[in-house]
Enzyme design. Structure first.
Site: not given
Ligand code: NAI
Length: 445
Positions: A24, A145, A290, A293
């Site tokens: 994000g 994802t 990723c 999972k």
């Molecule tokens: P992250 O764990 O770093 O960030 C997710 C954020 O969402 C957390 O800060 C959490 O507090 C917040 N959150 C959760 N529920 C919430 C809600 N109801 N309201 C507001 N905030 C909320 O996760 P990350 O790594 O950014 O991954 C996010 C998604 O993107 C996952 O599905 C992941 O599989 C996918 N993804 C991740 C990549 C990576 O390199 N980390 C690459 C491509 C996809």
């Protein structure tokens, strides 16, 4: 697929993103930079939002700080006020975490959609009369994802909990960035995939999102599909990348056993255009939040569809990864005369790969665990500590390090990044993964 109406005027409203994490934060910073649109990233985690608003960002990515500095406070905002941001934006990205489920049905395999459903419920709660809409509907974009068909479930939660007359279009827009190169990946993406409904409104929503990316991504790289293909493509992309790593790691063990060199083998096969040179570097196993999972999620999908053999095929990618992590730990113990009890061992690097501070599922966790189980004294250094400490480990003063070490002085190069010949000339005993055994191994086990 029906021809998308590209003549529709571009989207000019506000954008909201729920989830200020590794995806994000950088993604929205880039959208703000390239489009000039007002973008608000919200998160329930106040500490994380405070960090995004501070001089010390919550994640390290090369180039990220510059992008945030150029946009923050102008058209990029970080906030904990989820409702206000959702209300004011007609395009809402959902980028919350979707970890592996740790309970109940599908435990250890299926995706845990708790956070994702929480985000869906926040969106419906905040969508009150007078909320920003695009052509009469809100566009919700899955960045997380998720398993195939999640968009349908999202539509159901949204539609049944919002005021009469408000409609949603849920799009799948999976993120393909890799940590460590996120800013480069976002600046010049190989492709932007947008999946949506093939209804008139669905196509309008797809085009509205495409118009956001079209500010900087060439149109031919914006690929449109139905929603299920987009959702599945992300899982499959990660499964293929992880499969290559497990394949080369499997061969690294064969190289050690036969006297071949994995780097020579990788280079020879990588020049075949059908194979290509990328993702052929052996290492101590893949990590990150990723790969594992998403493969487990794919395995669960296959099992749910009764495709046992297909599920087993993909599961083997993870089994091989676990094997590689275990065997690197064992190689260290075996090589150091079958005991590391009380020996001081320095571990350089703890993140799951270079240029990131992310330690989720890092192979270093397992390898350090093995060494601690064997009673070694382990000291870990990782440049994630602060950005100005970023070194490359190959430039350390190894002669000085050698002079301070007990002899024989061992180096285990899990990434094959060091100059092995030079280190041997200093006097080190060095062993890389997938390299012919150069060390005399004393092992009873
Ligand atoms: P992250 O764990 O770093 O960030 C997710 C954020 O969402 C957390 O800060 C959490 O507090 C917040 N959150 C959760 N529920 C919430 C809600 N109801 N309201 C507001 N905030 C909320 O996760 P990350 O790594 O950014 O991954 C996010 C998604 O993107 C996952 O599905 C992941 O599989 C996918 N993804 C991740 C990549 C990576 O390199 N980390 C690459 C491509 C996809």
């Amino acid at each position: 697929m029906r021809e998308v109406e590209e003549n529709q005027p571009p989207y000019t409203g506000k954008i909201c993103c729920i989830g200020a994490g590794y995806v994000g934060g950088p993604t929205m910073a880039m959208v703000a930079l390239k489009t000039g649109l007002t973008v608000t990233v919200v998160d329930l985690n106040k500490q994380r939002i405070d960090a995004w608003n501070s001089d010390r960002l919550p994640i390290y990515e090369p180039g990220l700080e510059e992008v945030v500095k150029q946009t923050r406070g102008k058209n990029l905002f970080f906030s904990t006020d989820v409702e206000a941001a959702v209300r004011d934006a007609a395009i809402i990205f959902v980028s919350v975490n979707t970890p592996t489920k740790e309970y109940g049905f599908g435990k250890g395999r299926a995706a845990d959609l708790t956070y994702w459903e929480g985000a869906a419920r926040s969106i419906s709660k905040a969508t009150v009369p007078g909320s920003a809409l695009f052509q009469g509907f809100k566009i919700v974009v899955e960045k997380s994802t998720v398993p195939v068909s999640t968009a349908d479930a999202m539509t159901c939660v949204l539609q049944e909990n919002c005021p009469a007359g408000v409609h949603f279009q849920v799009l799948s827009n999976p993120e393909f960035l890799a940590e460590g190169t996120a800013i480069a990946d976002l600046t010049q993406p190989d492709r932007v995939l947008i999946g949506g409904s093939m209804s008139k409104e669905g196509i309008m929503a797809i085009e509205a999102l495409a118009s956001v990316y079209a500010h900087w991504v060439p149109r031919e790289r914006i690929v449109k599909s139905n929603v299920w293909s987009a959702e599945l493509s992300k899982l499959v992309a990660n499964a293929f990348l992880a499969q290559r790593i497990s394949s080369v790691n499997a061969l690294s063990e064969l190289c050690e056993a036969t006297g071949a060199d994995i780097d020579h083998v990788a280079s020879a096969i990588g020049s075949d255009p059908g194979i290509g040179p990328k993702f052929l570097k052996c290492g101590p196993g893949f990590g990150g939040s990723c790969f594992q999972k998403d493969i487990l999620n794919l395995v669960y999908l296959c099992q749910s569809a009764g495709l046992t053999d297909v599920a087993e095929y993909w599961l083997q990618v993870i089994r091989m990864n676990d094997h590689q992590k275990r065997r690197f730990g064992k190689l260290i113990v075996d090589t150091m005369f079958n005991t590391i009890n009380d020996k001081k061992i320095a571990v350089l690097g703890f993140a799951f790969k270079a240029d990131t501070g992310d330690t989720r599922e890092s192979p270093a966790i397992d390898i350090c665990g093995t060494m601690l189980n064997e009673n070694a004294k382990v000291t870990v250094f990782d440049p994630e500590v602060t950005e100005d400490q970023v070194l490359q480990f190959r430039d350390l003063d190894y002669r000085r390090i050698f002079d301070t070490m007990c002899k024989p002085a061992f180096i285990f190069d899990g990434r094959n990044i060091l100059d092995h010949d030079q280190l041997q000339s200093i006097g080190f005993r060095i062993q890389g993964l997938g390299k012919p055994k150069t060390l005399e191994i004393v092992s009873g086990s």
